[in-house]
Design a protein around this motif. Sequence first.
Motif, PDB file in Angstrom:
ATOM      1  N   PRO A   1       0.875  -0.711   0.182  1.00  0.00           N
ATOM      2  CA  PRO A   1       0.433  -0.026   0.072  1.00  0.00           C
ATOM      3  C   PRO A   1       0.655   1.686   0.062  1.00  0.00           C
ATOM      4  CG  PRO A   1       0.350  -0.905   2.253  1.00  0.00           C
ATOM      5  CD  PRO A   1       0.958  -1.809   1.135  1.00  0.00           C
ATOM      6  N   HIS A   2       1.845   1.149  -0.125  1.00  0.00           N
ATOM      7  CA  HIS A   2       2.792   1.965  -0.628  1.00  0.00           C
ATOM      8  C   HIS A   2       2.953   2.615   0.772  1.00  0.00           C
ATOM      9  CE1 HIS A   2       2.651   1.636  -4.920  1.00  0.00           C
ATOM     10  NE2 HIS A   2       0.948   1.910  -4.582  1.00  0.00           N
ATOM     11  N   ILE A   3       3.347   2.341   1.854  1.00  0.00           N
ATOM     12  CA  ILE A   3       3.507   2.982   3.347  1.00  0.00           C
ATOM     13  C   ILE A   3       5.293   2.370   3.057  1.00  0.00           C
ATOM     14  CG2 ILE A   3       3.236   2.943   5.696  1.00  0.00           C
ATOM     15  CD1 ILE A   3       0.782   2.224   4.569  1.00  0.00           C
ATOM     16  N   ALA A   4       5.860   3.817   3.575  1.00  0.00           N
ATOM     17  CA  ALA A   4       7.146   3.505   4.306  1.00  0.00           C
ATOM     18  C   ALA A   4       7.395   3.033   5.542  1.00  0.00           C
ATOM     19  CB  ALA A   4       8.010   5.051   4.202  1.00  0.00           C
ATOM     20  N   HIS A   5       8.708   2.524   6.142  1.00  0.00           N
ATOM     21  CA  HIS A   5       9.035   1.578   6.955  1.00  0.00           C
ATOM     22  C   HIS A   5      10.278   1.785   7.672  1.00  0.00           C
ATOM     23  CE1 HIS A   5       9.961  -1.435   4.003  1.00  0.00           C
ATOM     24  NE2 HIS A   5      10.408  -0.967   4.496  1.00  0.00           N
ATOM     25  N   VAL A   6      10.520   2.061   8.992  1.00  0.00           N
ATOM     26  CA  VAL A   6      11.799   2.281   9.118  1.00  0.00           C
ATOM     27  C   VAL A   6      12.625   1.214   9.288  1.00  0.00           C
ATOM     28  CG1 VAL A   6      12.956   2.646  11.390  1.00  0.00           C
ATOM     29  CG2 VAL A   6      11.604   3.982  11.023  1.00  0.00           C
ATOM     30  N   LYS A   7      13.760   0.811   7.976  1.00  0.00           N
ATOM     31  CA  LYS A   7      14.527  -0.582   8.197  1.00  0.00           C
ATOM     32  C   LYS A   7      15.468  -0.673   9.049  1.00  0.00           C
ATOM     33  CE  LYS A   7      16.527  -3.152   4.367  1.00  0.00           C
ATOM     34  NZ  LYS A   7      15.066  -4.206   3.699  1.00  0.00           N
ATOM     35  N   HIS A   8      15.705   0.289   9.401  1.00  0.00           N
ATOM     36  CA  HIS A   8      17.266   0.131  10.244  1.00  0.00           C
ATOM     37  C   HIS A   8      17.893   1.102  11.064  1.00  0.00           C
ATOM     38  CE1 HIS A   8      21.709  -0.692  11.066  1.00  0.00           C
ATOM     39  NE2 HIS A   8      20.903  -1.557  10.996  1.00  0.00           N
ATOM     40  N   VAL A   9      17.611   0.692  12.552  1.00  0.00           N
ATOM     41  CA  VAL A   9      18.259   1.567  13.715  1.00  0.00           C
ATOM     42  C   VAL A   9      19.380   1.544  14.550  1.00  0.00           C
ATOM     43  CG1 VAL A   9      17.628   2.914  15.972  1.00  0.00           C
ATOM     44  CG2 VAL A   9      16.133   1.813  14.452  1.00  0.00           C
ATOM     45  N   VAL A  10      20.540   2.199  14.602  1.00  0.00           N
ATOM     46  CA  VAL A  10      21.478   1.837  15.162  1.00  0.00           C
ATOM     47  C   VAL A  10      22.546   3.185  15.817  1.00  0.00           C
ATOM     48  CG1 VAL A  10      23.186   2.614  13.051  1.00  0.00           C
ATOM     49  CG2 VAL A  10      24.075   0.813  14.447  1.00  0.00           C
ATOM     50  N   ALA A  11      22.896   3.463  17.000  1.00  0.00           N
ATOM     51  CA  ALA A  11      23.773   4.018  18.056  1.00  0.00           C
ATOM     52  C   ALA A  11      25.173   3.844  17.268  1.00  0.00           C
ATOM     53  CB  ALA A  11      22.899   3.578  19.238  1.00  0.00           C
ATOM     54  N   ASP A  12      25.914   5.880  17.485  1.00  0.00           N
ATOM     55  CA  ASP A  12      27.225   5.026  17.365  1.00  0.00           C
ATOM     56  C   ASP A  12      27.549   4.704  18.659  1.00  0.00           C
ATOM     57  OD1 ASP A  12      29.499   6.609  18.180  1.00  0.00           O
ATOM     58  OD2 ASP A  12      28.759   8.494  16.098  1.00  0.00           O
ATOM     59  N   PRO A  13      28.379   4.370  18.364  1.00  0.00           N
ATOM     60  CA  PRO A  13      29.335   3.290  19.136  1.00  0.00           C
ATOM     61  C   PRO A  13      29.950   4.517  20.177  1.00  0.00           C
ATOM     62  CG  PRO A  13      30.742   3.295  17.272  1.00  0.00           C
ATOM     63  CD  PRO A  13      29.081   3.903  16.736  1.00  0.00           C
ATOM     64  N   ARG A  14      29.964   5.267  20.051  1.00  0.00           N
ATOM     65  CA  ARG A  14      30.949   6.586  20.958  1.00  0.00           C
ATOM     66  C   ARG A  14      29.439   6.775  21.807  1.00  0.00           C
ATOM     67  NH1 ARG A  14      32.993   9.558  16.265  1.00  0.00           N
ATOM     68  NH2 ARG A  14      31.343   9.144  16.513  1.00  0.00           N
ATOM     69  N   THR A  15      28.660   7.277  21.667  1.00  0.00           N
ATOM     70  CA  THR A  15      27.737   7.577  22.193  1.00  0.00           C
ATOM     71  C   THR A  15      26.371   6.977  22.167  1.00  0.00           C
ATOM     72  OG1 THR A  15      26.570   9.857  22.983  1.00  0.00           O
ATOM     73  CG2 THR A  15      27.485   9.829  20.815  1.00  0.00           C
ATOM     74  N   PRO A  16      25.035   7.383  23.660  1.00  0.00           N
ATOM     75  CA  PRO A  16      23.963   6.603  22.571  1.00  0.00           C
ATOM     76  C   PRO A  16      22.850   7.495  22.273  1.00  0.00           C
ATOM     77  CG  PRO A  16      24.200   6.596  25.261  1.00  0.00           C
ATOM     78  CD  PRO A  16      25.794   6.686  24.929  1.00  0.00           C
ATOM     79  N   ALA A  17      22.975   8.752  22.483  1.00  0.00           N
ATOM     80  CA  ALA A  17      22.398   9.595  22.122  1.00  0.00           C
ATOM     81  C   ALA A  17      22.735   9.784  20.782  1.00  0.00           C
ATOM     82  CB  ALA A  17      22.705  11.583  22.807  1.00  0.00           C
TER      83      ALA A  17
ATOM     84  N   ALA B   1      14.437   8.383   3.746  1.00  0.00           N
ATOM     85  CA  ALA B   1      15.531   9.053   3.676  1.00  0.00           C
ATOM     86  C   ALA B   1      16.484   8.764   5.329  1.00  0.00           C
ATOM     87  CB  ALA B   1      14.590  10.179   5.546  1.00  0.00           C
ATOM     88  N   LEU B   2      17.467   8.968   4.978  1.00  0.00           N
ATOM     89  CA  LEU B   2      18.300   8.577   6.194  1.00  0.00           C
ATOM     90  C   LEU B   2      18.252   9.481   7.415  1.00  0.00           C
ATOM     91  CD1 LEU B   2      20.830   6.994   6.791  1.00  0.00           C
ATOM     92  CD2 LEU B   2      22.583   8.341   6.200  1.00  0.00           C
ATOM     93  N   LEU B   3      18.247   9.685   8.982  1.00  0.00           N
ATOM     94  CA  LEU B   3      17.825  10.502   9.407  1.00  0.00           C
ATOM     95  C   LEU B   3      19.486  10.321  10.732  1.00  0.00           C
ATOM     96  CD1 LEU B   3      14.464   9.934  10.382  1.00  0.00           C
ATOM     97  CD2 LEU B   3      15.623  11.517   8.771  1.00  0.00           C
ATOM     98  N   LYS B   4      19.238  11.022  11.249  1.00  0.00           N
ATOM     99  CA  LYS B   4      20.357  11.904  12.215  1.00  0.00           C
ATOM    100  C   LYS B   4      19.710  12.373  13.523  1.00  0.00           C
ATOM    101  CE  LYS B   4      25.304  12.498  13.162  1.00  0.00           C
ATOM    102  NZ  LYS B   4      26.769  12.836  12.894  1.00  0.00           N
ATOM    103  N   SER B   5      19.938  11.422  14.942  1.00  0.00           N
ATOM    104  CA  SER B   5      19.489  12.526  16.192  1.00  0.00           C
ATOM    105  C   SER B   5      20.761  12.682  16.636  1.00  0.00           C
ATOM    106  CB  SER B   5      18.837  11.845  16.663  1.00  0.00           C
ATOM    107  OG  SER B   5      18.393  12.582  17.796  1.00  0.00           O
ATOM    108  N   GLU B   6      21.079  13.813  17.331  1.00  0.00           N
ATOM    109  CA  GLU B   6      22.210  13.463  18.180  1.00  0.00           C
ATOM    110  C   GLU B   6      21.511  14.325  19.809  1.00  0.00           C
ATOM    111  OE1 GLU B   6      26.108  15.349  15.796  1.00  0.00           O
ATOM    112  OE2 GLU B   6      24.397  16.570  15.893  1.00  0.00           O
ATOM    113  N   ASP B   7      20.529  13.879  20.043  1.00  0.00           N
ATOM    114  CA  ASP B   7      19.776  14.225  21.242  1.00  0.00           C
ATOM    115  C   ASP B   7      18.793  12.309  21.667  1.00  0.00           C
ATOM    116  OD1 ASP B   7      17.600  14.146  19.833  1.00  0.00           O
ATOM    117  OD2 ASP B   7      17.616  16.330  20.026  1.00  0.00           O
ATOM    118  N   GLY B   8      19.407  11.719  21.245  1.00  0.00           N
ATOM    119  CA  GLY B   8      18.398  10.534  21.922  1.00  0.00           C
ATOM    120  C   GLY B   8      16.924  10.484  21.272  1.00  0.00           C
TER     121      GLY B   8
END
Length: 261
Positions: free
Chosen positions: A55-71, A81-88
Amino acid sequence: IFTLAYDVRGEIVTLYAGTEPARLFKSSDLGDHWEELAGVTAVAGREKWNFPPPPHIAHVKHVVADPRTPATLYVCVEQGALLKSEDGGTTFRELLFEDAACILNKDVHRIVFNPTNADEIYVDGGDGIFRSHDAGATWERVADTKLRVAYPDQLFFDPDVADTLFVVGGGSPPGIWRQTGNANPAIIRSQDYGRSWHQLSKGMPDSFAGNFEAASMLQWPGGYGFMIGTSDGEVYASFDKGESWSEIANDISPLSKSNHF
């Protein structure tokens, strides 16, 4: 729930669940309770995210945290999209990894870190494989769809040798698999940071109707190997770093997304 991920920092274990439609949830008590990281749904341009088959619906395929900081979190949305968060996960921003030759809707599958330099990250998707030397600020394409794995999905770094990278996926895009009856999947290895590649197929058939939809790296003291599963229910194992393979199951029910089976 399309994907599950875990992050371990000492005795603290955090779980992430990515869903379809594309949303992200977090648990700090091994899954008993969950909270939504609503920053994903607030990203600008979200209305353009989609997955080509109905039905043409996007999904979250992969999630990973930076090995240096979980935030610092990275989220792959297929497609969009490829997304990045620096505040958890409170807020996210989009990382622009594509070049002018890309034709898909920011089709991003997976992200991995160089184990010796976490600022060097690799991303793959329907348009090939991309590398960043600066934690996602800028990108270069290191492999396009002419690669033996034209539809790359799983990515792995050798845990002991930083220049060695493995890629698993289909030999052509999904739309061709039904036409030919052969997804032509493969696992390939680069020992020079992605500049050249070699197929690892000893013990495998010459063709597969189903794609390699799942892969896991197994590690033990002094060695590592892989498990690979097809969308049609076959499982292959290697206990010598991918050099040779044996079929360990072939009667599992087909398991896939959309039109991949």
